[in-house]
Scaffold this motif. Structure first.
Motif, mmCIF file in Angstrom:
data_model
loop_
_atom_site.group_PDB
_atom_site.id
_atom_site.type_symbol
_atom_site.label_atom_id
_atom_site.label_comp_id
_atom_site.label_asym_id
_atom_site.label_seq_id
_atom_site.Cartn_x
_atom_site.Cartn_y
_atom_site.Cartn_z
ATOM 1 N N LYS A 25 0.823 -1.207 0.000
ATOM 2 C CA LYS A 25 0.000 0.000 0.000
ATOM 3 C C LYS A 25 0.864 1.267 0.000
ATOM 4 O O LYS A 25 0.539 2.240 -0.664
ATOM 5 C CB LYS A 25 -0.916 -0.031 1.227
ATOM 6 C CG LYS A 25 -1.997 0.985 1.237
ATOM 7 C CD LYS A 25 -3.178 0.470 0.478
ATOM 8 C CE LYS A 25 -4.390 1.330 0.767
ATOM 9 N NZ LYS A 25 -5.426 1.118 -0.208
ATOM 10 N N TRP A 26 1.925 1.248 0.785
ATOM 11 C CA TRP A 26 2.774 2.438 0.923
ATOM 12 C C TRP A 26 4.153 2.231 0.311
ATOM 13 O O TRP A 26 5.142 2.778 0.777
ATOM 14 C CB TRP A 26 2.908 2.805 2.393
ATOM 15 C CG TRP A 26 1.601 3.077 3.067
ATOM 16 C CD1 TRP A 26 0.513 3.687 2.522
ATOM 17 C CD2 TRP A 26 1.242 2.741 4.404
ATOM 18 N NE1 TRP A 26 -0.495 3.764 3.443
ATOM 19 C CE2 TRP A 26 -0.082 3.184 4.614
ATOM 20 C CE3 TRP A 26 1.907 2.119 5.462
ATOM 21 C CZ2 TRP A 26 -0.737 3.028 5.823
ATOM 22 C CZ3 TRP A 26 1.251 1.956 6.661
ATOM 23 C CH2 TRP A 26 -0.061 2.406 6.830
ATOM 24 N N LYS A 54 2.226 12.978 4.260
ATOM 25 C CA LYS A 54 0.952 12.317 4.554
ATOM 26 C C LYS A 54 0.521 12.618 5.987
ATOM 27 O O LYS A 54 1.302 12.578 6.920
ATOM 28 C CB LYS A 54 1.057 10.817 4.341
ATOM 29 C CG LYS A 54 -0.315 10.171 4.261
ATOM 30 C CD LYS A 54 -0.235 8.790 3.686
ATOM 31 C CE LYS A 54 0.118 8.815 2.237
ATOM 32 N NZ LYS A 54 -0.948 8.481 1.336
ATOM 33 N N GLU A 111 -5.004 10.423 6.897
ATOM 34 C CA GLU A 111 -4.854 9.735 5.613
ATOM 35 C C GLU A 111 -4.322 8.313 5.810
ATOM 36 O O GLU A 111 -4.756 7.385 5.120
ATOM 37 C CB GLU A 111 -3.915 10.526 4.699
ATOM 38 C CG GLU A 111 -4.487 11.854 4.258
ATOM 39 C CD GLU A 111 -3.485 12.707 3.505
ATOM 40 O OE1 GLU A 111 -3.880 13.252 2.444
ATOM 41 O OE2 GLU A 111 -2.324 12.839 3.951
ATOM 42 N N GLU A 149 -6.393 4.952 4.809
ATOM 43 C CA GLU A 149 -5.840 3.913 3.939
ATOM 44 C C GLU A 149 -5.866 2.542 4.612
ATOM 45 O O GLU A 149 -6.107 1.533 3.947
ATOM 46 C CB GLU A 149 -4.430 4.289 3.505
ATOM 47 C CG GLU A 149 -4.435 5.438 2.522
ATOM 48 C CD GLU A 149 -3.052 5.889 2.090
ATOM 49 O OE1 GLU A 149 -2.045 5.383 2.632
ATOM 50 O OE2 GLU A 149 -2.985 6.750 1.207
ATOM 51 N N SER A 185 -9.441 1.286 4.475
ATOM 52 C CA SER A 185 -9.954 1.038 3.127
ATOM 53 C C SER A 185 -9.445 -0.270 2.519
ATOM 54 O O SER A 185 -9.889 -0.658 1.435
ATOM 55 C CB SER A 185 -9.605 2.204 2.197
ATOM 56 O OG SER A 185 -8.216 2.227 1.933
#
Length: 98
Positions: A46-47, A54, A58, A62, A65
């Motif tokens: 993801k990152w 960021k 946020e 994430e 989600s």
């Protein structure tokens, strides 16, 4: 776990969000995923291309989600990368193509 990731300092701050997401995974029948494994998924997938600016909200957004299928796809690919299976072995290739 990878050390030195730009978001590592958020890890303990966002732990409630991580645990909440893993509770959701458990509801769907995936109860063997640890916080550490999930964090590794986040930093590797993801990152992968992290942004320095960021915000905390946020990061939490994430985390929340992530879909179960996102994690399962990542985990499957990682398992295949570690597999001893090789198409160089002619017997294994014939078995696969039966």
């Amino acid at each position: 776990m990878d050390s030195g990731h730009i978001y590592d300092h958020y890890r303990f701050i966002v732990r409630p969000a991580l645990e909440s997401k893993l509770d959701e995974f458990r509801i769907h029948g995936y109860d063997s995923i640890s916080v550490e494994e999930f964090w590794t998924f986040l930093i590797r997938k993801k990152w992968k291309k992290a942004k320095e600016e960021k915000k905390l909200y946020e990061i939490v957004q994430e985390i929340l989600s992530v879909k179960v299928s996102d994690y399962l796809s990542y985990n499957t690919i990682e398992s295949l990368k570690k597999s001893d299976f090789s198409l160089d072995n002619e017997a294994e290739l014939k078995e696969l193509l039966k």
